[in-house]
Enzyme design. Structure first.
Site, PDB file in Angstrom:
ATOM      1  N   GLY A  99      22.839  74.438 -81.466  1.00 14.60           N
ATOM      2  CA  GLY A  99      23.765  73.330 -81.226  1.00 14.60           C
ATOM      3  C   GLY A  99      24.016  73.083 -79.753  1.00 14.60           C
ATOM      4  O   GLY A  99      23.259  73.525 -78.900  1.00 14.60           O
ATOM      5  N   HIS A 141      16.620  69.463 -77.156  1.00 15.71           N
ATOM      6  CA  HIS A 141      16.710  69.630 -78.613  1.00 15.71           C
ATOM      7  C   HIS A 141      16.287  68.336 -79.328  1.00 15.71           C
ATOM      8  O   HIS A 141      15.580  68.374 -80.333  1.00 15.71           O
ATOM      9  CB  HIS A 141      18.157  69.916 -79.043  1.00 15.71           C
ATOM     10  CG  HIS A 141      18.751  71.178 -78.478  1.00 15.71           C
ATOM     11  ND1 HIS A 141      19.793  71.170 -77.580  1.00 15.71           N
ATOM     12  CD2 HIS A 141      18.465  72.480 -78.700  1.00 15.71           C
ATOM     13  CE1 HIS A 141      20.132  72.424 -77.281  1.00 15.71           C
ATOM     14  NE2 HIS A 141      19.334  73.235 -77.942  1.00 15.71           N
ATOM     15  N   GLN A 196      21.567  87.527 -81.979  1.00 14.98           N
ATOM     16  CA  GLN A 196      20.725  87.403 -80.787  1.00 14.98           C
ATOM     17  C   GLN A 196      21.505  87.492 -79.472  1.00 14.98           C
ATOM     18  O   GLN A 196      20.940  87.332 -78.400  1.00 14.98           O
ATOM     19  CB  GLN A 196      19.868  86.148 -80.860  1.00 14.98           C
ATOM     20  CG  GLN A 196      20.605  84.826 -80.715  1.00 14.98           C
ATOM     21  CD  GLN A 196      19.677  83.672 -80.996  1.00 14.98           C
ATOM     22  OE1 GLN A 196      19.277  83.435 -82.128  1.00 14.98           O
ATOM     23  NE2 GLN A 196      19.317  82.924 -79.946  1.00 14.98           N
ATOM     24  N   LYS A 250      10.384  75.812 -73.350  1.00 17.51           N
ATOM     25  CA  LYS A 250      11.369  76.306 -72.377  1.00 17.51           C
ATOM     26  C   LYS A 250      11.595  77.808 -72.567  1.00 17.51           C
ATOM     27  O   LYS A 250      11.676  78.565 -71.603  1.00 17.51           O
ATOM     28  CB  LYS A 250      12.650  75.510 -72.554  1.00 17.51           C
ATOM     29  CG  LYS A 250      13.929  76.241 -72.352  1.00 17.51           C
ATOM     30  CD  LYS A 250      14.491  75.960 -71.009  1.00 17.51           C
ATOM     31  CE  LYS A 250      15.815  76.617 -70.721  1.00 17.51           C
ATOM     32  NZ  LYS A 250      16.349  77.510 -71.690  1.00 17.51           N
ATOM     33  N   ASP A 251      11.696  78.237 -73.833  1.00 16.66           N
ATOM     34  CA  ASP A 251      11.859  79.667 -74.129  1.00 16.66           C
ATOM     35  C   ASP A 251      10.474  80.192 -74.500  1.00 16.66           C
ATOM     36  O   ASP A 251      10.173  80.430 -75.675  1.00 16.66           O
ATOM     37  CB  ASP A 251      12.864  79.840 -75.267  1.00 16.66           C
ATOM     38  CG  ASP A 251      14.210  79.237 -74.901  1.00 16.66           C
ATOM     39  OD1 ASP A 251      14.920  79.868 -74.131  1.00 16.66           O
ATOM     40  OD2 ASP A 251      14.513  78.108 -75.333  1.00 16.66           O
ATOM     41  N   SER A 274      19.397  73.064 -70.533  1.00 21.12           N
ATOM     42  CA  SER A 274      19.829  74.219 -71.317  1.00 21.12           C
ATOM     43  C   SER A 274      21.319  74.060 -71.609  1.00 21.12           C
ATOM     44  O   SER A 274      22.074  73.538 -70.775  1.00 21.12           O
ATOM     45  CB  SER A 274      19.601  75.496 -70.510  1.00 21.12           C
ATOM     46  OG  SER A 274      20.360  76.553 -71.063  1.00 21.12           O
TER      47      SER A 274
END
Ligand code: AMP
Length: 289
Positions: A31, A37, A61, A156-157, A192
């Site tokens: 979210g 996103h 996480q 990105k990750d 981010s």
């Protein structure tokens, strides 16, 4: 059509209301949505009649001293953004699955942990030892509940993308994984949810992370012969930064190994400590044959 679902039983009911042969795209998120996103959502809507978009701040996480409690929770604003994106795609369905409680996902008596060994303990995993196991464990449950045909992740990750690909391969789950390009602010900073912890001055100066990666890519010039020179330059950059670079490395794009002898493609992966925020970024390198 947009549906907001907060319980697993309701989700399973909705999922079962589609015919067996329906194809579903899946976008997992925590979210606090931004254009990164939404780029995943758009791609999924282009390719599938039904998209499941999860919004779940997964406690597993986060490390014990990380920002789980203060991670931005903005469900109403997120739903407005999803609605706006969906309005350009008529005849498509989005099921927003935003579990109201972690127990909706993790059975109370479960001892299960999904780990992709080795890959989970290098780079980002060295600094956040439980992080990737938290990601792969929640995704294991979500994959089982959602039964999608394709999952969309952001590059990105990058390490997360590689780990999830390996998890899907090792578990022999028949689902395609696609990694989509990093969406950036106008100054080059990778978008981010945690960027909002940066004040204006830090946000502006954060652009140097991407500038550094781009400079190193130019220096590499598609030639593996330049590797030792570029690695020397990386060491100089790190030495001059008084420990701000958590890591800045060139690794094989699939295995994340430092040894590039057999590599066709490599990735420069980076994490930079900017105030209280760790900025993750990467660029892809190809070598001339
Ligand atoms: P998060 O909500 O941070 O867990 O991210 C959910 C998904 O969005 C992950 O697959 C991320 O890699 C992806 N994502 C986050 N930021 C970006 C970005 N700037 N560009 C593209 N994808 C992103």
């Amino acid at each position: 059509m947009l549906k907001i679902i907060t319980s697993k039983s309701q989700f399973i009911h909705e999922r079962n209301s589609y015919t067996q042969d329906i194809n579903i795209g899946f976008v997992p998120t925590m979210g606090n949505l931004h254009d990164g996103h939404l780029s995943l959502l758009e791609k999924a809507l282009e390719e599938f009649p039904v998209v499941v978009f999860t919004i779940f701040i997964n406690p597993k996480q986060f490390g014990p001293h990380e920002d789980f409690k203060k991670y931005p929770r903005t469900l109403d604003a997120d739903i407005e953004k999803i609605k706006k994106t969906l309005s350009s795609y008529s005849m498509k369905d989005v099921l927003v699955f935003a579990p109201s409680d972690p127990q909706e996902i993790f059975p109370q008596d479960s001892n299960l942990k999904v780990s992709v060994h080795k890959l989970n303990s290098i780079l980002e995993g060295e600094l956040r030892p439980t992080h990737f196991d938290g990601v792969t464990t929640v995704l294991f449950y979500l994959f089982k509940i959602i039964r999608a045909h394709k999952v969309y992740l952001g590059l990105k990750d990058y390490q997360q993308f590689i780990i999830v690909k390996k998890m899907i391969k090792d578990l022999q789950i028949s689902m395609i994984v696609e990694g989509l390009p990093i969406v950036r602010e106008s100054n080059g900073l990778a978008m981010s949810s945690r960027n909002q912890y940066l004040d204006e001055k830090l946000r502006e100066s954060s652009s140097h992370v991407y500038q550094t990666l781009k400079r190193l890519k130019v220096m590499m010039d598609f030639r593996k012969e330049n590797l030792s020179l570029v690695r020397k330059q990386i060491n100089t950059i790190k030495n001059q930064s008084s420990g701000h670079w958590n890591y800045l490395e060139i690794v094989d794009s699939e295995t994340l190994d430092y040894d590039l002898t057999k590599s066709d493609k490599a990735t420069i992966v980076a994490a930079y400590q900017q105030g209280h925020v760790r900025l993750l970024d990467n660029v892809q390198l190809e070598f001339k044959k």
